[in-house]
Design an enzyme around this catalytic site. Structure first.
Site, PDB file in Angstrom:
ATOM      1  N   ARG A  59      72.292  70.133  29.088  1.00 53.83           N
ATOM      2  CA  ARG A  59      72.696  71.286  28.279  1.00 53.83           C
ATOM      3  C   ARG A  59      71.750  72.469  28.455  1.00 53.83           C
ATOM      4  O   ARG A  59      72.014  73.560  27.956  1.00 53.83           O
ATOM      5  CB  ARG A  59      72.761  70.881  26.812  1.00 53.83           C
ATOM      6  N   LYS A  97      70.216  78.552  20.591  1.00 54.86           N
ATOM      7  CA  LYS A  97      69.724  77.348  19.930  1.00 54.86           C
ATOM      8  C   LYS A  97      68.877  76.538  20.920  1.00 54.86           C
ATOM      9  O   LYS A  97      69.009  76.728  22.135  1.00 54.86           O
ATOM     10  CB  LYS A  97      70.899  76.516  19.384  1.00 54.86           C
ATOM     11  N   HIS A  98      67.985  75.717  20.444  1.00 53.54           N
ATOM     12  CA  HIS A  98      67.725  75.249  19.083  1.00 53.54           C
ATOM     13  C   HIS A  98      66.311  75.706  18.723  1.00 53.54           C
ATOM     14  O   HIS A  98      65.331  75.149  19.236  1.00 53.54           O
ATOM     15  CB  HIS A  98      67.828  73.738  18.993  1.00 53.54           C
ATOM     16  N   HIS A 125      69.472  64.230  16.193  1.00 52.79           N
ATOM     17  CA  HIS A 125      70.623  63.659  15.496  1.00 52.79           C
ATOM     18  C   HIS A 125      70.245  62.324  14.845  1.00 52.79           C
ATOM     19  O   HIS A 125      70.879  61.896  13.884  1.00 52.79           O
ATOM     20  CB  HIS A 125      71.778  63.417  16.472  1.00 52.79           C
ATOM     21  N   ASP A 182      70.817  73.991  11.903  1.00 49.62           N
ATOM     22  CA  ASP A 182      71.556  72.979  12.654  1.00 49.62           C
ATOM     23  C   ASP A 182      72.256  72.108  11.612  1.00 49.62           C
ATOM     24  O   ASP A 182      72.027  72.250  10.405  1.00 49.62           O
ATOM     25  CB  ASP A 182      70.598  72.162  13.534  1.00 49.62           C
TER      26      ASP A 182
END
Length: 972
Positions: free
Chosen positions: A181, A211-212, A224, A298
């Protein structure tokens, strides 16, 4: 004290400096109208409505009834300000979005994670390459265009915020959540690509989100699942991780997403998420960097935030830290009540609430929600999957795929006649598109082995091995590593063979290799998509150049920006019509006409190929091998091309001899074949003969004299059912002609009468004569000569004489049910009777091929004799033979090549340049090339099946009408 004073003064100057440079990115062009609308809406809202604007809740378009009730409650009771859509489909989302927006008193901001397009979340939508792939591209204009087209998709679906681009700098190869990503590990390159992406997307009217924050690139943990720790000091973070934000903010970045990270150097409180840190969000992002756009947390359901000690106070803590929008709160009801309670207590001021709510309202005005319109449902799928998206996607992979090692310049692959190539597929995903694409360029065999020893035994007859490593392309987080067994196999095979290792995963996979010194070429293709596989195959064979460079370092093997750039070898490449100035929509007429021909039984099936500017832009198969059968036409099926043999076999061999000075166009038959001295043909020149201007008879039914006069079947005098030395010419299955009869055919031609007067008259005789001469000159057959001189070096491995003993009959399209000579289905044997009586190897007929191979030869002609890095013929030779020497005598023909008609009737649509050339064949085949429009058109059919009588293809001008449609499809 003086030191503290100077530090404060310095910080104040920094804040003022940023404040002066950075304007509010949420302001619209008409600031006065926007301000008036914002103030009016804000002043009309209750406290609860204002607090509700701070929330963006997650919704899935495939949600169940219970979930929908919860969302509706959030809209009606809590007045939520926005929705972030997740999994589902575009039609479902559009309909649901219209329904939910209608329930909201104030239109909601719609956001999505669409980093590489809507397909990140939705089925049936477009997937552009991941950021790591984009990071391999040097031309940032392509990245900008990617942002633009993703933005267009978002806007079409009613999405106002795309939570992209990711600006994390992936300096940790073990990063489990960023990786693909990220644009790469270079601070400056990540920044430039993020700027380009943002510019493109915001230019399309969709607001970007970096982001982030403050940087998730150098961690080996997933926020996460836990709270990752960033161990760097403040100076490092400021110079590396924060650098992209500084540049994007200056350029008008609309929003930032704050990550859930533990950053001890920036937040003194132990294990406190950055998303809840006042110092990180307010002091650094707002004040130090001067950011005035929207600040999103987030997802507050992520473990990095949800494990915060005071769970019920997360939303309040996030708001106090300086965030504007609480993304995916665990409980909006509790969260809003906590913020309202704090407001009433005076812990949150009116100005603080107004600051965030008004920014949200500014964003709503900027994206047009002051004049809200529902999402249009009509043509939604078409608008989200456009040809322009295919064009861009191809360009991106063509520019990204990277050659990182190329010992001995093995790539691009040249001299195919010297290569025996095996393909080995490793990994847990399919490499079929890659293998199929490889086969378009040369003879490549896929091999498998029950064990390494078994595989190496099979590899003994090959000198070049392409190893494709294919793993899932479903998302960027999928596993990418080699297994220990796979690493062992690669290392062992590389010890004994030239190896091209092509990895269709992120570059970090290469760091696991045991060694690379024994691997000749290594290619990084980044993803295992169909486009990546097809483009990579084209780069391997030089149909496309290699342009990419690594966006990251790979262990001890390769540094960032490594990349070996190769030139193309002028082989046919494969793309879509719009890449070469043609219209896919207009070419649909071609489909319709071919289907019409098949439906009306003009031919059971068709292979059709169109190329322009060296690129195949249409390559389709229609129908079946036979009307009654089930075998559909495939790309690697081959047809009897009949008279195309003349320009695919005999003519190029003669051109070579002309270049060598063995013959000239003015050479007479008596000079190349002494038997013609004293005959009525001794003074016929090659030029006149090949222009069909030599009074030669059109043809001779040689077979007829070998039939029994009473039964009209093959006479036992000339034929046997079994092969022997005396009967060794295989005219069809279980039917062998007398060996000595071959001498009779040239004799009949030599002794034949000439036509009464000189005029254009097409004849097969010249190619019988040239076969005799060429084979005598080389003391080799046309079959041997064409393969060695042209087919093998061209990579035309589907082009051959007598395919019945070379490939499976399932890959050969039958041509006729013969009821006049061989009395059987002609399948794998040449249809032409005269060529059959020459053991299938005729100068005028006998070649079998597929459309792709015929196109290679025609493209070689079009490129003035050059193809695949090799010069086959000189430009002046092509020109010499592609000249109409007798046009003034009403003869359109070139020397061997057919040419466009001089008046009304002829072999083309009449809409094609006079420099064009080609030929047609009795079985329904047709090949034509036009130098002026750089078009190659190949039509292969078996219109002779089951009977050759009626030529409806010719009668209804199917092939030439298709040619007309091709030219009508040119739009540049």
């Amino acid at each position: 004290m003086r030191h503290i004073y100077i530090s404060i003064l310095s910080l104040l100057c920094t804040v003022l400096s940023f404040s002066q440079k950075n304007i509010n990115p949420l302001l619209s062009k008409d600031v006065a109208a926007q301000e008036k609308w914002v103030d009016s809406v804000y002043n009309s809202m209750s406290l609860k409505e204002k607090v509700g604007q701070l929330y963006m809740v997650q919704v899935m378009s495939n949600l169940d009834a219970q979930s929908k009730i919860k969302v509706v409650k959030g809209i009606k009771e809590h007045h939520i300000g926005g929705i972030i859509y997740s999994n589902g489909g575009p039609y479902r989302q559009a309909k649901l979005n219209n329904e939910l927006q209608a329930l909201s008193k104030l239109p909601m901001l719609i956001g999505m994670d669409a980093e590489w397009g809507l397909s990140m979340r939705l089925d049936s939508t477009y997937a552009f390459p991941w950021n790591m792939t984009l990071g391999a591209i040097k031309d940032n204009k392509l990245v900008e265009q990617t942002g633009k087209q993703i933005g267009e998709h978002c806007k079409r679906l009613g999405v106002h915020f795309n939570f992209a681009p990711v600006v994390d700098i992936n300096t940790n190869p073990k990063n489990p959540i960023i990786g693909n990503r990220s644009f790469g590990e270079s601070r400056d390159d990540v920044t430039q690509k993020a700027l380009a992406f943002m510019k493109g997307m915001q230019g399309s009217g969709v607001l970007a989100n970096a982001k982030h924050f403050p940087g998730h690139g150098d961690t080996d943990q997933d926020s996460h699942k836990t709270l990752p720790t960033i161990h760097f000091d403040e100076k490092r973070i400021d110079s590396v991780e924060l650098y992209p934000y500084k540049q994007l903010i200056k350029a008008g970045l609309s929003s930032v997403m704050v990550a859930h990270l533990n950053v001890p150097s920036l937040e003194a409180k132990e294990n406190s998420p950055s998303s809840l840190s006042h110092h990180i969000v307010t002091d650094i992002l707002k004040n130090q960097l001067g950011f005035q756009g929207l600040i999103f947390t987030d997802a507050l359901t992520m473990k990095g935030a949800a494990d915060f000690d005071e769970t019920s106070d997360i939303d309040l803590a996030a708001f106090k830290a300086g965030n504007d929008v609480m993304l995916m709160s665990e409980d909006v009801g509790i969260g809003t009540s906590k913020i309202i309670e704090a407001y009433k207590k005076g812990d949150i001021s009116e100005s603080r609430l107004a600051y965030s709510v008004k920014k949200i309202l500014q964003a709503k005005y900027k994206v047009g929600l002051h004049n809200y319109k529902p999402v249009a449902i009509a043509d939604l799928s078409k608008d989200l999957n456009r040809l322009k998206d295919d064009v861009l996607n191809e360009e991106l992979f063509e520019n990204a795929i990277t050659i990182v090692k190329n010992e001995g310049d093995l790539l691009p692959l040249r001299d195919l006649e010297t290569k025996t190539i095996a393909y080995i597929e490793l990994g847990d995903d399919s490499g079929i598109p890659f293998f199929n694409a490889l086969k378009k360029f040369g003879k490549v065999h896929a091999l498998q082995g029950d064990s390494l020893e078994d595989l190496k035994n099979k590899l003994q007859v090959y000198n070049t091995v392409i190893i494709g490593f294919h793993r899932s392309n479903a998302n960027p987080w999928k596993a990418y590593e080699f297994s220990e067994e796979q690493l062992e196999w690669i290392d062992s095979i590389a010890e004994t063979h030239k190896v091209i290792l092509n990895v269709f995963v992120k570059p970090y996979a290469l760091s696991d290799l045991k060694r690379i010194d024994n691997i000749e070429s290594i290619v990084v293709s980044y993803q295992n998509s169909k486009t990546a596989q097809e483009k990579s195959a084209q780069i391997l064979f030089g149909a496309l150049p290699s342009k990419g460079h690594l966006p990251v370092s790979v262990g001890d093997y390769f540094t960032k920006f490594s990349g070996i750039y190769t030139n193309e070898l002028k082989r046919l490449s494969y793309t879509i019509p719009e890449r070469v100035g043609m219209s896919s929509e207009k070419l649909k007429k071609v489909d319709s006409l071919v289907n019409y021909a098949i439906k009306n039984e003009m031919t059971p099936g068709v292979q059709l190929l169109i190329a322009r500017k060296g690129k195949v832009i249409y390559n389709k198969n229609f129908g079946k091998h036979t009307y009654e059968g089930k075998e559909k036409i495939g790309f690697d099926d081959i047809y009897d091309v009949a008279s195309l043999t003349k320009i695919l076999a005999t003519l190029p061999l003669l051109m070579e001899l002309e270049e060598q000075g063995v013959v000239s166009l003015d050479t007479k038959l008596s000079e190349i074949l002494p038997e013609y001295k004293g005959s009525n043909k001794e003074n016929i020149t090659l030029k006149a003969m090949l222009s069909h201007y030599a009074r030669l008879r059109p043809w001779e039914p040689f077979y007829y004299n070998t039939l029994d006069l009473e039964t009209k079947k093959p006479s036992p005098k000339y034929y046997r059912a079994k092969r022997s030395a005396e009967f060794n010419i295989e005219v069809s299955k279980n039917l062998f002609l007398r060996t000595d009869y071959q001498d009779s055919i040239p004799k009949i031609i030599r002794e034949s009468e000439l036509l009464d007067r000189l005029k254009y008259r097409y004849s097969d005789f010249p190619y019988y004569i040239l076969k005799e001469f060429i084979e005598y000159h080389y003391d080799r057959t046309l079959e041997q000569l064409t393969e060695a001189h042209f087919y093998e070096p061209l990579g035309a491995n589907y082009t051959m004489y007598n395919p019945y003993h070379k490939i499976s009959s399932k890959k050969i399209v039958p041509t006729e049910i013969d009821d006049y000579y061989r009395y059987q289905k002609v399948h794998g044997y040449v249809h032409d009777m005269g060529a059959a009586m020459q053991n299938g190897i005729g100068g005028h007929a006998g070649v079998f091929s597929n459309a792709n191979d015929v196109a290679k030869i025609m493209q070689m002609y079009l490129q003035k004799g050059y193809y695949g890095g090799k010069r086959f013929l000189k430009p002046e030779t092509i020109d010499k033979f592609n000249t109409c020497y007798f046009c003034s005598e009403d003869n359109r023909r070139g020397v061997g090549f057919d040419k466009p008609q001089l008046e009304d009737d002829g072999p083309t649509c009449g809409c094609i340049s006079m420099t064009s050339f080609g030929h047609s064949g009795f079985t329904g085949t047709y090949a034509w090339a036009d130098p002026e429009e750089e078009i190659v058109y190949v039509f292969l059919a078996n219109r002779t099946y089951p009977r050759a009588g009626k030529n409806l293809l010719l009668r209804e001008n199917i092939r030439t009408e298709i040619q007309r449609f091709i030219y009508e499809a040119i739009v540049d």
